[in-house]
Design a protein around this motif. Structure first.
Motif, short mmCIF file in Angstrom:
data_model
loop_
_atom_site.label_atom_id
_atom_site.label_comp_id
_atom_site.label_asym_id
_atom_site.label_seq_id
_atom_site.Cartn_x
_atom_site.Cartn_y
_atom_site.Cartn_z
N TRP A 190 0.83 -1.21 0.00
CA TRP A 190 0.00 0.00 0.00
C TRP A 190 0.86 1.25 0.00
CZ3 TRP A 190 -4.12 -2.22 -1.32
CH2 TRP A 190 -4.49 -3.46 -0.78
N ILE A 191 2.04 1.17 0.64
CA ILE A 191 2.97 2.31 0.60
C ILE A 191 3.47 2.51 -0.82
CG2 ILE A 191 5.23 3.11 1.40
CD1 ILE A 191 4.65 1.71 4.04
N LEU A 192 3.62 1.44 -1.58
CA LEU A 192 4.09 1.52 -2.96
C LEU A 192 2.95 1.63 -3.96
CD1 LEU A 192 6.86 -1.22 -2.87
CD2 LEU A 192 7.11 1.23 -2.55
N SER A 193 1.79 1.90 -3.49
CA SER A 193 0.63 1.96 -4.39
C SER A 193 0.73 3.15 -5.33
CB SER A 193 -0.66 2.06 -3.57
OG SER A 193 -1.77 2.28 -4.41
N GLU A 194 0.16 3.01 -6.49
CA GLU A 194 0.11 4.11 -7.45
C GLU A 194 -0.95 5.14 -7.07
OE1 GLU A 194 -0.52 2.51 -11.28
OE2 GLU A 194 1.44 1.52 -11.41
N LYS A 195 -1.82 4.77 -6.18
CA LYS A 195 -2.92 5.65 -5.81
C LYS A 195 -2.51 6.49 -4.62
CE LYS A 195 -6.32 2.32 -7.46
NZ LYS A 195 -5.32 1.34 -7.90
N GLU A 196 -2.70 7.78 -4.75
CA GLU A 196 -2.26 8.71 -3.72
C GLU A 196 -2.94 8.46 -2.40
OE1 GLU A 196 -3.20 13.31 -3.29
OE2 GLU A 196 -1.74 12.94 -4.87
N TRP A 197 -4.24 8.19 -2.45
CA TRP A 197 -4.98 8.00 -1.20
C TRP A 197 -4.55 6.73 -0.49
CZ3 TRP A 197 -7.87 3.61 -0.60
CH2 TRP A 197 -8.15 2.87 -1.75
N GLU A 198 -4.17 5.70 -1.25
CA GLU A 198 -3.69 4.48 -0.61
C GLU A 198 -2.34 4.70 0.06
OE1 GLU A 198 -5.85 1.09 -3.38
OE2 GLU A 198 -3.70 1.42 -3.55
N ARG A 199 -1.45 5.44 -0.62
CA ARG A 199 -0.15 5.72 -0.03
C ARG A 199 -0.29 6.54 1.25
NH1 ARG A 199 0.97 7.22 -5.38
NH2 ARG A 199 1.25 9.40 -4.78
N GLU A 200 -1.13 7.55 1.17
CA GLU A 200 -1.31 8.39 2.35
C GLU A 200 -1.86 7.57 3.52
OE1 GLU A 200 -4.05 12.19 3.78
OE2 GLU A 200 -3.96 11.61 1.67
N LYS A 201 -2.87 6.77 3.23
CA LYS A 201 -3.48 5.97 4.29
C LYS A 201 -2.49 4.97 4.85
CE LYS A 201 -6.80 3.29 3.00
NZ LYS A 201 -8.13 2.83 2.55
N ALA A 202 -1.74 4.30 3.96
CA ALA A 202 -0.77 3.32 4.42
C ALA A 202 0.34 3.98 5.23
CB ALA A 202 -0.18 2.57 3.23
N MET A 203 0.81 5.15 4.78
CA MET A 203 1.89 5.83 5.50
C MET A 203 1.43 6.30 6.87
SD MET A 203 5.04 6.40 5.13
CE MET A 203 5.24 6.18 3.37
N ASN A 204 0.23 6.78 6.93
CA ASN A 204 -0.30 7.20 8.23
C ASN A 204 -0.43 6.01 9.17
OD1 ASN A 204 -0.51 9.96 7.68
ND2 ASN A 204 -2.49 9.70 6.67
N LEU A 205 -0.87 4.88 8.63
CA LEU A 205 -0.95 3.68 9.46
C LEU A 205 0.45 3.22 9.89
CD1 LEU A 205 -3.70 1.67 7.58
CD2 LEU A 205 -3.91 2.85 9.76
N HIS A 206 1.40 3.29 8.96
CA HIS A 206 2.78 2.94 9.28
C HIS A 206 3.31 3.83 10.40
CE1 HIS A 206 6.89 1.88 9.02
NE2 HIS A 206 6.89 1.41 7.78
N LEU A 207 3.10 5.10 10.26
CA LEU A 207 3.56 6.04 11.28
C LEU A 207 2.89 5.77 12.62
CD1 LEU A 207 5.15 8.54 12.12
CD2 LEU A 207 3.25 9.94 11.25
N CYS A 208 1.61 5.51 12.54
CA CYS A 208 0.88 5.23 13.78
C CYS A 208 1.44 3.99 14.47
CB CYS A 208 -0.61 5.05 13.44
SG CYS A 208 -1.63 4.65 14.88
N LEU A 209 1.69 2.95 13.67
CA LEU A 209 2.24 1.73 14.25
C LEU A 209 3.65 1.94 14.78
CD1 LEU A 209 0.95 -0.89 11.67
CD2 LEU A 209 0.15 -0.57 14.00
N MET A 210 4.49 2.66 14.02
CA MET A 210 5.86 2.90 14.47
C MET A 210 5.88 3.71 15.75
SD MET A 210 8.10 1.37 12.67
CE MET A 210 9.45 2.22 13.47
N GLN A 211 5.09 4.76 15.81
CA GLN A 211 5.05 5.57 17.01
C GLN A 211 4.56 4.76 18.20
OE1 GLN A 211 2.60 8.83 15.77
NE2 GLN A 211 4.33 10.01 14.91
#
Length: 1670
Positions: free
Chosen positions: A952-973
């Motif tokens: 999802w981070i490598l998705s071509e769709k902007e909304w998927e990348r944003e959502k995946a990155m936010n989830l990644h950040l949330c999990l990392m934090q």
């Protein structure tokens, strides 16, 4: 007097026409005018070509007119003179006339002479119409005369009258000009009007052309209009006048002629002109009583034109004019014409107009006016005609007739008497039984028209009844329509619309309405399914009720409380209106109309509610008026209606009014479609109403009835019933649960009895549908019931029933949604409880397991239902209910939920429902993660989390990348906050994690960029804690500044910030992590957009620039990662950056990079080509790479070295030579053409030639090449093979020599074709070497050195190819000059001793060529040369080696003397003679040539020996003169003649001196001569020759067998008797007879001839013997 004036005018005209051009004494005016006219003409041409605005033309025209203000006469004369110029163009004349018109309008009075000249010229021009341009010229000439007439009318008029003569057809434009004169000079023209009309009338019979008739009709139209104007302004006339009657009398003959003659013309344009001219003529004729009657006589002729193609509108207009005048003058048309008029006009209305009729609608309106006029004159006859037409059954006739009746009824004419209306109504009544749509609409329109026209009393009874019937009928048909009758539905909609329009008209116009019509409309509201008409019906009912109340108040003078009208069912009406008001803006705002009706009927519906309604209804109306259907809120409005219902029911508390209202609401359910807002509100109102019921048993009955009649297959109805039960549970909890239990018991809940057909035969229920409804009903009861009741029943029976219904079903989507909804509602109900304490929800575990299974079953790529949203919402709510989830359960739920939600596609902008579900899913997921994440954070889960989010981070769709990155950040934090110790990451895992996130720092979405920067910061903190590395404040500040720059909208600034982040992070990596980072970054390329790809290569370049020197052991891995992913890179800039990274690696680690590149598969892909093109751009680096590539090819021809370093290992690694050659070709082709490569050129040429040679030999398919062919992507194209690529490289190299001559010779002599073929490669190599020696002198020495090195190679193909080149070098003095001859001879000596036949041949050839290149050194090396050549002659296994040895000997012997040869002479001679009878043509040829060379070389010391050799070789020589090989035969002949002198016979030598001119016969003669000489001198030798010759009759060569027979015959003929006796004739005869069976006919014939000779000789022998004599 008039005649004299005309004659003088004519004389003047003729005189003017003959005038010469005016004298040039005009001050140059004529020339100026001419020049300006030339400008106008030129500009006109430009305008015609589309050149732009004619500003110059206008300016030139203005100059002429301005000049005319000061010198009008001179300018006019100049213009007139220009008109008289011969061969003037038409356009120029048009321009002149236009200017003359402007001057005439400007000046007014002009000189009489100018006027006369101009009138004469213009009149002449006007009458000369020769072509299209002439028509234009005549038109402007006519306009000029009209312009002159305003101030010189008499002159112009006399000219026109002069041209208009009685009984003589004049020109077209004379009539046109007269019409214009009459129109522009009314009063002046009147004195001439009579004579003009009279004269024109005399020429009517002469007009045959259509155009002229049209002109006259148009002129007559103008004349009549002029007369009308004159008559209207008669008092302004100064001339003698004619009365209207006089004009009409003069006009009528022409009218009669037009109608009787010209109107019958076949030309439609003439007809149209006639018709148009009749209207102004009739304006003058119809006022005359006598002429009017005569006009009536010609009506049939007019009516007959309806049958033609003429536009009907114009005929109808004339007819209307006649009919209306007949009404005004009270002189109706004769009754005899009525039927014809009726019929023709009626047909026009009832039949469809032809396509060519453009004004059909206007024509119908004109016809309606005609019928109105006829109705005034003949009402009874007209209605009788209408009645007769109505008796016909055709729909079109009836509709047309009714349309005309409506026009008559609606005529705004006080003279239309009531009798006519009554007759019309009688006609209409005869048709009311017609059920066709158009007829019904026509009748309804007539009824409405009667009401509008003030005949309301005439429609009471039959009219109102018909309207009410049509209203009911059309509504029924529309609500029961079929899809297959679309046209009928459209017609029925039109009927309904017309009906409603009629109702509006009636209710607003008719007073004293009957009760029947009132009841019909009232019932219509409660029964109709057509909601669109409710608003007008309600308005009509309100109007009727108010009018009725007003009448009742006026008659009885009662109070308002007694205002009461009859209503069929008050509760039913209230229920109906209340439900319909839930959609107040439908049907043109029916809400306000219904509220007004309720308010008006409040005393009739419920007197106890009337006062409250008087207060509440205005407030509801005000709300609706303040909003529109775009601004109102459905929920607020329904709440207001429920509040209105609550207040109303309070007024009836203690009575059964609410229960009766509930029954009516229950009955209304089936009256509305599903889904609809009305039905939704109905369920809500029903539930609220039943909750207030006092009698539980009756409420239970209603609820059971509702359960049974509900169609559970419809979601809307099912949800409505559920809501109804939930609302009812607010006041009837036990009743509702009892009803549900009773319902389940009655339907016998089991696996077989869920088809409930006993109660509802029309829609049998599905088992799952009923279960889903029951589940939500239970949860809805739990949600709405009192909390104390909830604690008692939540586990059992509510939740237990829900789980039972779900698990015992097939679990379809509807059931899942119902289950989720039930879980949420139960969870909310439990969560909302206050003071629960330690309440444990016992069913939580079971519910969770079911929800997880449902989520896993959902598709992960798109949102097909709200199931996953509802499931996560249920988990969210369940997570807050005790007992709480364990850590393992939290991890599993988070994984399932993230994967389920993040894969959802974004909803469309116009799909609000999906958008709401999507938003809710994200919101619920974040909330769920916040609750579950804390229980799952541990080091082991980090990699799983990243793996989950990576795609999802490598998705071509902007909304998927944003959502995946936010989830990644949330999990990392959450992870970093939760974990207190460092994470032992695997080797390279840190680089992989960074490589995944790094490109996102350049994402197009700012939020994604910032989130990725935060993730990187978290990872760096994690890495620092793991490695205990320093992470100083400066780096933290730099990262903070980079993050601020990432918020910029400038792309360059964003990339700069990302690059700075990479530099900060770079030093935290070890080599393994750099490799993993670059591999991950390469994987990212192409997976996202261009901006991400650029970010990836930016990070790669940054890391390589900083760490390249440390990566020696990792170069192959890095390069492999780049090359694998380079093909998928589409953008040029990204590809270029990656290639620059490869070049950077190549600068520091050349051998490793070169080997890796050469190990790529063929055909060479585009990305690899780009890499080499980038190399070619850097010339010094390209030369270095060329040297390395050449070394890879040369390594195959040199001994394998031992690697002493890592670079040597890569340099000595096996590569595909084809790939190497392709690369060399690409570099040579793309490198700078000015670089001649002087230091590389000879080595490259030699290396390529050796490579080409190796591709022809056994090394061509080496194990290495086989291995590399396994990775080729498919069958290679023909052009990609070793030979062709090598040749292309060589061609490119030779083009760099700046020797066009050499390049041309290579092409001309076909060197490349020879080199490409394996059979001719050595020949081509030799030819190439020969041309290079001659034309590339600067490279000869280096090439010679390389050749000698190659001859010493261990690789056979290299030795062979080098020796082939050496053959050519031996022909040239270069080896001798460069002191290379000795090593060459040593190498050639070894070559002769080799077992390879080709190498032996080439070595021998090279040795032989020494006689050509270094003849002086032949004696020095004679022993070696003769020994090796003689040795080659003894090779019994080869043909080519002995032949080449003999050829070499022939060359060498030419440079030696007899003494130099020594003992080798005898051996050579004997060995040479042994090849005479060899089967190889080549050996025979070379042997004959060498023997001839020996014959030339032999001197006194060897003459005797060689004489014996000649004797032994003589028979083979004579026989092989007939050798099947022509070259061998020729050589044999030459050799034989060369050896003749060794016989010592001068006769034979003289005979052989003429050998060049001899053929086969001469050869036989020579043989006869030789035998004759031998018979005389050496008969024994001849005898031995015969015996030797007979041995050849068994030769394998048929030509030799023939030659042996022939020679034997010659010998036997010349043999002496002594030796004939020695012959064994029997053996000879047997041998020759055996040849008779030979397959060759020539042999048979030769044997037969010899046999004959043998027989002859035998007879001679017998005769010569004593026995024979005796």
């Amino acid at each position: 007097m008039a005649e004299s004036a005309i004659d003088s005018n004519e004389d003047l005209s003729e005189e003017t026409e003959d005038l010469e051009p005016l004298e040039p004494d005009d001050g140059g005016t004529f020339q100026q005018v001419t020049n300006l006219l030339n400008i106008i003409d030129s500009e006109s041409k430009m305008d015609a070509a589309g050149a732009g605005p004619d500003m110059r033309k206008t300016l030139a025209s203005v100059i002429i007119t301005e000049k005319a203000t000061t010198k009008p006469c001179m300018v006019m004369n100049a213009l007139i003179r220009c008109l008289q110029v011969p061969e003037i163009s038409t356009q120029r004349k048009v321009n002149i006339y236009n200017i003359l018109q402007e001057i005439i309008q400007q000046e007014g009075e002009l000189e009489e002479q100018c006027v006369h000249r101009l009138v004469t010229i213009a009149s002449k021009e006007m009458r000369e119409i020769l072509e299209v341009e002439g028509y234009m010229k005549a038109e402007v000439a006519s306009d000029t005369l009209v312009a002159l007439s305003r101030n010189h009318f008499s002159v112009v008029m006399y000219e026109m009258q002069h041209r208009l003569k009685p009984l003589e057809l004049t020109e077209e434009f004379v009539i046109i000009t007269l019409a214009k004169l009459a129109n522009g000079n009314v009063f002046e023209f009147m004195p001439y009007m009579g004579i003009t009309l009279a004269t024109i009338f005399t020429m009517l019979r002469l007009v045959n052309e259509a155009k002229m008739r049209q002109v006259i009709c148009g002129a007559m139209e103008t004349f009549c209009e002029t007369v009308q104007f004159y008559l209207r302004h008669l008092e302004d006339s100064m001339y003698p006048v004619m009365t209207e009657e006089q004009f009409a009398i003069k006009l009528f003959p022409m009218y009669r002629y037009f109608v009787t003659v010209w109107l019958r013309s076949h030309n439609p344009e003439v007809k149209l002109g006639v018709i148009k001219s009749l209207r102004p003529m009739l304006n003058l004729l119809l006022p005359n009583d006598d002429l009017r009657e005569e006009v009536y006589d010609y009506l049939p002729l007019l009516l007959a034109e309806y049958q033609g193609s003429l536009e009907a509108l114009f005929i109808t207009q004339v007819l209307r004019q006649i009919l209306e005048v007949s009404v005004i003058t009270s002189t109706p048309v004769p009754q005899m014409h009525l039927h014809t008029i009726f019929t023709e006009l009626h047909i026009q209305v009832c039949t469809k107009a032809p396509v060519q009729q453009q004004y059909s609608s206007q024509n119908v309106r004109e016809i309606e006016h005609c019928f109105i006029a006829l109705a005034r004159s003949y009402p009874k006859e007209l209605m009788k005609f209408f009645l007769s037409q109505m008796e016909m059954s055709k729909e079109a006739i009836r509709v047309g007739t009714l349309t005309l009746i409506r026009a008559v009824v609606g005529a705004d004419d006080p003279r239309m008497n009531i009798k006519t209306i009554c007759l019309a109504i009688r006609v209409v009544k005869n048709t009311i039984s017609d059920t066709r749509s158009k007829v019904r609409m026509a009748i309804l329109r007539i009824i409405g028209q009667l009401a509008l026209s003030g005949f309301q009393d005439r429609i009471k009874g039959w009219g109102l009844k018909y309207v009410s019937i049509q209203l009911t009928l059309s509504t029924y048909k529309l609500t029961n329509r079929r899809e297959s009758f679309h046209q009928r539905d459209l017609e029925e909609k039109m009927v309904h619309k017309v009906t409603m329009d009629t109702v509006k008209i009636i209710t607003s116009a008719v007073s004293g309405m009957t009760n029947e019509f009132w009841v019909r409309l009232l019932c219509y509201i409660m029964e109709t399914d057509n909601m669109e008409v409710l608003t007008p019906i309600c308005i009509s009912l309100t109007n009727l009720a108010e009018r009725q109340f007003h009448i009742m108040d006026g008659e009885a003078n009662t109070t308002s409380k007694s205002r009461h009208v009859d209503l069929p069912a008050p509760q039913k009406l209230l229920a109906r209106l209340l439900v319909l008001m839930s959609s107040p803006y439908e049907g043109e705002g029916r809400g306000i109309a219904m509220l007004n009706l309720l308010r008006t009927l409040s005393h009739s519906i419920a007197p106890s509610m009337a006062d409250m309604w008087e207060l509440e209804i205005p407030l509801l109306i005000k709300y609706l008026e303040e909003h529109t259907k775009f601004t109102w809120n459905q929920e607020i409005w329904e709440d207001k209606l429920i509040q209105f219902l609550r207040l109303s029911l309070k007024k009836t508390r203690g009575s059964n009014w609410s229960l009766r209202l509930g029954k009516e609401l229950n009955n209304q359910i089936e009256s509305f479609d599903s889904p609809s807002l009305e039905k939704s509100f109905l369920y809500r109102a029903l539930g609220f109403t039943l909750a207030t019921g006092l009698e539980a048993d009756k409420v239970e009955v209603l609820l059971l009835e509702l359960l049974y009649k509900t169609d559970y297959s419809k979601d809307f109805d099912r949800e409505g019933v559920i809501l109804c039960f939930g609302l009812c549970a607010q006041g009837q909890v036990k009743t509702v649960l009892s009803v549900l239990q009773d319902f389940e018991e009655r339907i016998h809940e089991s696996e077989e009895s869920w088809q409930i057909g006993a109660w509802r035969k029309d829609h049998p229920w599905r088992r799952e549908t009923v279960k889903s409804a029951l589940m939500v009903m239970y949860s809805c009861v739990a949600l709405h019931c009192h909390w104390q009741m909830l604690l008692t029943h939540v586990d059992t029976p509510i939740t237990a029933k829900i789980i039972h219904h779900y698990t015992s079903s097939s679990q379809d989507i509807c059931l899942k949604m119902a289950f989720m909804k039930s879980v949420v509602q139960i969870s909310n109900a439990i969560e909302n409880l206050k003071g629960l304490g330690d309440f444990q929800f016992a069913q939580k575990t079971n519910l969770t397991a079911i929800i997880v299974a449902i989520i896993k079953a959902e598709p992960t790529d798109h949102l097909v239902s709200p199931i996953r949203t509802m499931a996560m919402d249920a988990l969210l709510h369940l997570s807050k209910v005790k007992p709480f989830y364990s850590t393992e359960e939290n991890s599993e739920l988070m994984d399932i939920s993230i994967h389920s939600v993040i894969s959802l596609q974004p909803p469309g902008k116009d799909n609000e429902s999906i958008k709401t579900l999507y938003t809710n899913a994200l919101c619920v997921l974040k909330q769920l993660m916040e609750g579950l994440l804390q229980r799952q954070m541990d080091p082991k889960g980090l990699q799983e989390m990243v793996h989950l989010l990576e795609k999802w981070i490598l998705s071509e769709k902007e909304w998927e990348r944003e959502k995946a990155m936010n989830l990644h950040l949330c999990l990392m934090q959450s992870y970093i906050q939760s974990i207190g110790v460092c994470i032992p990451l695997k080797l390279g895992q840190f680089g992989t994690l960074i490589g995944l996130i790094a490109p996102c720092t350049c994402d197009s979405n700012k939020r994604t960029r910032l989130a990725s920067a935060d993730v990187l910061s978290s990872l760096l903190d994690l890495h620092a804690s793991q490695t205990c590395s320093s992470w100083d404040v400066c780096k933290e500040l730099e990262l903070a500044r980079c993050k601020e720059d990432l918020q910029s909208l400038e792309v360059e600034k964003i990339f700069s910030a990302s690059s700075r982040i990479a530099k900060v992070i770079c030093m935290q990596f070890n080599c393994d992590e750099v490799v993993s980072l670059i591999q991950k970054l390469c994987e990212n390329i192409g997976a996202m957009d261009l901006q991400h790809d650029k970010a990836s290569v930016t990070w790669i370049d940054t890391f390589l620039q900083i760490r390249v020197k440390e990566l020696e052991d990792k170069v192959a891995e890095i390069l492999g990662a780049i090359l694998v992913h380079l093909p998928v890179v589409e953008h040029q800039e990204v590809r270029r950056n990656l290639i620059e990274g490869i070049l950077l690696l190549a600068h520091y680690h050349q051998e490793t990079v070169l080997t890796s590149l050469l190990r790529q598969p063929l055909p060479m892909q585009s990305h690899l080509v780009e890499v080499w093109l980038a190399v070619a751009e850097n010339v010094p680096f390209a030369r270095l790479m060329l040297h390395g590539l050449m070394g890879r090819l040369q390594s195959r021809f040199t001994p394998r070295a031992t690697a002493t370093s890592k670079a040597d290992i890569w340099r000595l690694a096996a590569v595909d030579p084809l790939m190497t050659l392709c690369t060399i070709h690409l570099l040579i082709e793309k490198m700078d053409k000015d670089d001649k490569l002087p230091d590389l050129l000879p080595d490259l040429i030699y290396t390529l030639l050796m490579q080409l040679g190796s591709s022809q030999g056994p090394e061509a398919v080496s194990p290495v090449l086989k291995t590399w062919r396994l990775i080729h992507t498919g069958t290679l194209p023909e052009e990609i093979n070793l030979q062709r690529i090598t040749i292309k490289c060589m061609q490119l190299l030779f083009k760099r020599l700046d020797s066009e001559r050499l390049v041309h010779m290579l092409e001309e002599q076909g060197v490349w074709a020879l080199l490409e073929s394996g059979a001719t490669f050595l020949q081509g190599a030799g030819l190439l070497a020969r041309l290079c020696i001659r034309n590339a002198e600067g490279y000869r020495q280096r090439l010679a050195e390389l050749v000698l090195r190659g001859m010493a190679s261990e690789v056979l193909s290299c030795r062979v190819s080098s020796t082939a080149i050496c053959v050519e070098f031996m022909r040239d003095p270069i080896l001798y000059q460069e002191r290379l001859l000795k090593p060459a001879m040593r190498l050639l000596e070894k070559g002769v001793d080799q077992r390879d036949e080709v190498l032996q041949v080439l070595s021998l050839r090279a040795l032989g060529n020494m006689a050509l290149g270094a003849p002086k050194k032949v004696r020095q090396y004679r022993k070696l040369l003769l020994e090796k050549c003689l040795y080659s002659l003894r090779d019994a296994h080869s043909t080519s080696v002995p032949s080449e040895g003999m050829e070499a000997l022939a060359k060498i012997l030419a440079e030696l003397r007899e003494g130099d040869v020594g003992s080798f002479f005898d051996a050579i001679s004997e060995q040479c003679r042994s090849f005479f009878d060899n089967e190889s043509e080549l050996l025979r040829l070379k042997a004959f040539l060498l023997f001839s060379k020996l014959a030339k070389v032999v001197r006194a010391s060897k003459k005797h020996f060689f004489k014996g050799e000649v004797k032994r070789a003589w028979v083979p020589l004579m026989l092989h003169c007939q050798d099947p090989c022509p070259d061998a035969a020729q050589a044999c002949v030459e050799t034989m003649y060369q050896c003749v002198h060794f016989w010592g016979c001068k006769g034979l030598v003289d005979s052989s001196g003429q050998r060049d001119t001899r053929g086969a016969d001469e050869m036989a003669t020579f043989q006869t001569t030789l035998c004759s000489v031998l018979t005389q001198k050496k008969p024994a030798v001849l005898y031995s020759f015969l015996l030797e010759t007979m041995t050849y009759i068994k030769s394998n060569l048929s030509r030799i067998r023939i030659a042996s027979c022939n020679l034997a015959g010659v010998i036997m003929k010349q043999m002496s008797e002594h030796y004939l006796k020695k012959l064994d004739f029997v053996a000879l005869r047997n041998s020759l007879q055996e040849l008779q069976l030979d397959a060759d006919p020539g042999v048979q014939r030769a044997a037969l001839e010899t046999l004959k000779i043998l027989d002859t000789c035998s007879q001679h022998r017998l005769l010569a013997s004593p026995k024979g004599i005796s």
